[in-house]
Motif scaffolding. Sequence first.
Motif, mmCIF file in Angstrom:
data_model
loop_
_atom_site.group_PDB
_atom_site.id
_atom_site.type_symbol
_atom_site.label_atom_id
_atom_site.label_comp_id
_atom_site.label_asym_id
_atom_site.label_seq_id
_atom_site.Cartn_x
_atom_site.Cartn_y
_atom_site.Cartn_z
ATOM 1 N N HIS A 115 47.023 31.470 42.547
ATOM 2 C CA HIS A 115 46.316 31.604 43.825
ATOM 3 C C HIS A 115 44.846 31.842 43.568
ATOM 4 O O HIS A 115 44.333 32.916 43.816
ATOM 5 C CB HIS A 115 46.865 32.779 44.639
ATOM 6 C CG HIS A 115 48.239 32.524 45.162
ATOM 7 N ND1 HIS A 115 48.578 31.364 45.799
ATOM 8 C CD2 HIS A 115 49.370 33.277 45.127
ATOM 9 C CE1 HIS A 115 49.860 31.415 46.143
ATOM 10 N NE2 HIS A 115 50.358 32.555 45.728
ATOM 11 N N GLU A 116 44.162 30.834 43.066
ATOM 12 C CA GLU A 116 42.743 31.048 42.835
ATOM 13 C C GLU A 116 42.015 30.909 44.172
ATOM 14 O O GLU A 116 42.568 30.439 45.137
ATOM 15 C CB GLU A 116 42.177 30.021 41.847
ATOM 16 C CG GLU A 116 42.223 30.490 40.413
ATOM 17 C CD GLU A 116 43.513 30.119 39.728
ATOM 18 O OE1 GLU A 116 43.814 28.924 39.683
ATOM 19 O OE2 GLU A 116 44.224 31.023 39.263
ATOM 20 N N GLY A 117 40.776 31.306 44.124
ATOM 21 C CA GLY A 117 40.002 31.159 45.358
ATOM 22 C C GLY A 117 39.868 32.468 46.084
ATOM 23 O O GLY A 117 38.892 32.694 46.769
ATOM 24 N N GLU A 118 40.864 33.360 45.953
ATOM 25 C CA GLU A 118 40.680 34.671 46.575
ATOM 26 C C GLU A 118 39.892 35.496 45.566
ATOM 27 O O GLU A 118 40.430 35.987 44.602
ATOM 28 C CB GLU A 118 42.030 35.332 46.836
ATOM 29 C CG GLU A 118 42.898 34.541 47.777
ATOM 30 C CD GLU A 118 44.372 34.900 47.621
ATOM 31 O OE1 GLU A 118 44.675 36.051 47.266
ATOM 32 O OE2 GLU A 118 45.196 34.015 47.835
ATOM 33 N N GLU A 119 38.617 35.629 45.858
ATOM 34 C CA GLU A 119 37.708 36.256 44.900
ATOM 35 C C GLU A 119 38.184 37.651 44.509
ATOM 36 O O GLU A 119 38.122 38.059 43.376
ATOM 37 C CB GLU A 119 36.303 36.356 45.499
ATOM 38 C CG GLU A 119 35.370 35.278 44.990
ATOM 39 C CD GLU A 119 35.390 35.122 43.475
ATOM 40 O OE1 GLU A 119 34.834 35.988 42.776
ATOM 41 O OE2 GLU A 119 35.957 34.133 42.981
ATOM 42 N N GLU A 120 38.638 38.387 45.516
ATOM 43 C CA GLU A 120 38.866 39.805 45.300
ATOM 44 C C GLU A 120 40.146 40.119 44.523
ATOM 45 O O GLU A 120 40.258 41.160 43.913
ATOM 46 C CB GLU A 120 38.930 40.532 46.654
ATOM 47 C CG GLU A 120 37.557 40.752 47.274
ATOM 48 C CD GLU A 120 36.607 41.502 46.331
ATOM 49 O OE1 GLU A 120 36.861 42.675 46.042
ATOM 50 O OE2 GLU A 120 35.631 40.892 45.878
ATOM 51 N N SER A 121 41.108 39.207 44.597
ATOM 52 C CA SER A 121 42.421 39.619 44.108
ATOM 53 C C SER A 121 42.466 39.690 42.587
ATOM 54 O O SER A 121 41.870 38.881 41.885
ATOM 55 C CB SER A 121 43.505 38.671 44.627
ATOM 56 O OG SER A 121 43.499 37.509 43.862
ATOM 57 N N ASP A 122 43.175 40.680 42.104
ATOM 58 C CA ASP A 122 43.338 40.843 40.666
ATOM 59 C C ASP A 122 44.530 40.027 40.217
ATOM 60 O O ASP A 122 45.527 39.949 40.930
ATOM 61 C CB ASP A 122 43.590 42.316 40.340
ATOM 62 C CG ASP A 122 42.344 43.156 40.589
ATOM 63 O OD1 ASP A 122 41.341 42.875 39.933
ATOM 64 O OD2 ASP A 122 42.396 44.048 41.449
ATOM 65 N N ILE A 123 44.428 39.439 39.029
ATOM 66 C CA ILE A 123 45.554 38.608 38.606
ATOM 67 C C ILE A 123 46.639 39.423 37.907
ATOM 68 O O ILE A 123 47.709 38.933 37.663
ATOM 69 C CB ILE A 123 45.112 37.422 37.715
ATOM 70 C CG1 ILE A 123 44.401 37.906 36.466
ATOM 71 C CG2 ILE A 123 44.262 36.446 38.503
ATOM 72 C CD1 ILE A 123 44.088 36.771 35.509
ATOM 73 N N PHE A 124 46.343 40.688 37.623
ATOM 74 C CA PHE A 124 47.410 41.519 37.068
ATOM 75 C C PHE A 124 47.461 42.831 37.841
ATOM 76 O O PHE A 124 46.533 43.176 38.554
ATOM 77 C CB PHE A 124 47.180 41.786 35.573
ATOM 78 C CG PHE A 124 45.995 42.679 35.279
ATOM 79 C CD1 PHE A 124 46.166 44.045 35.102
ATOM 80 C CD2 PHE A 124 44.719 42.155 35.172
ATOM 81 C CE1 PHE A 124 45.078 44.871 34.843
ATOM 82 C CE2 PHE A 124 43.629 42.967 34.896
ATOM 83 C CZ PHE A 124 43.808 44.340 34.738
ATOM 84 N N THR A 125 48.558 43.534 37.734
ATOM 85 C CA THR A 125 48.688 44.812 38.429
ATOM 86 C C THR A 125 49.122 45.880 37.431
ATOM 87 O O THR A 125 49.717 45.574 36.396
ATOM 88 C CB THR A 125 49.756 44.734 39.544
ATOM 89 O OG1 THR A 125 50.991 44.362 38.947
ATOM 90 C CG2 THR A 125 49.395 43.730 40.600
#
Length: 202
Positions: A115-125
Motif C-alpha cells: 500500500h504505497e502512497g500513504e505517506e504517513e503509514s509505517d510499513i512495520f509495526t
Amino acid sequence: GDKAFAQFLTDEIKEEKKIQKHKSLPKISGGWELEVHGTEAKLVRKIAGEKITVTFNINNSIPPSAEEDTQEQQKPDEQEPELTSTPNFVVEVIKDDTKQTLVLDCHFPEDEIGHEGEEESDIFTIREVSFQPTGEVDWKDTNYTLNTDSLDWALYDHLMDFLADRGVDNTFADELIELSTALEHQEYIKFLEDLKSFVKCQ
C-alpha cells in the motif's frame, strides 16, 4: 525416479539462478554490520553509548500468497510473481551503562505491504516490548511484556520515533525486506543444490 528428480532439480536451479537479483547480499545503509548464520541474520549498529541489534530468521518469512487461483490464468511463458520475504524482526537496544536491554518485537502486517502512497503509514509495526537482562541468551517469561494491541497511541508513536532515531525506520524496513528476500532466495538455491546431491547419492 531419482534420475528424473535430479534432472528436474538441475533445471530448477538453473532457472532460479537466472532470476536471482543479487549475486551477493544487498547492503543496508546507515552503517549496519551483517552477520549471517544459516537462516538467521543479525544486523548490528553502534551509536553513542548504545548498541542496536536487529535479528531475523528467513524461515517461514514468505507470506502465503492470497491469489491461489492466479496459476490458471498465467500464460506459460510469464514470470512467476516475485516472492517477497517479510520476516518478523527483533530490535534490541543495549545501553552501555545499564544491565538491561530493551527488546522490541516487530513485524510486517500482511495487509500493509504494497500500500504505497500513504505517506504517513509505517510499513512495520511493533508487536511487543520488554526489558531483558543484557547478555542472557534465554529471555525470561517472568519479565513483563507489553503488548501493543491495547497501547496508548502517543506512547506507541514515541516508541516508533525511538526506533527511527536509531536507524530503524521505513527505509531500513524496506532494505531489510530486500536483504531478507535475497537471503531467502540464496538459501533456497542452496537447498535445491543440497537436495540434488542427496538424490544423486547412491
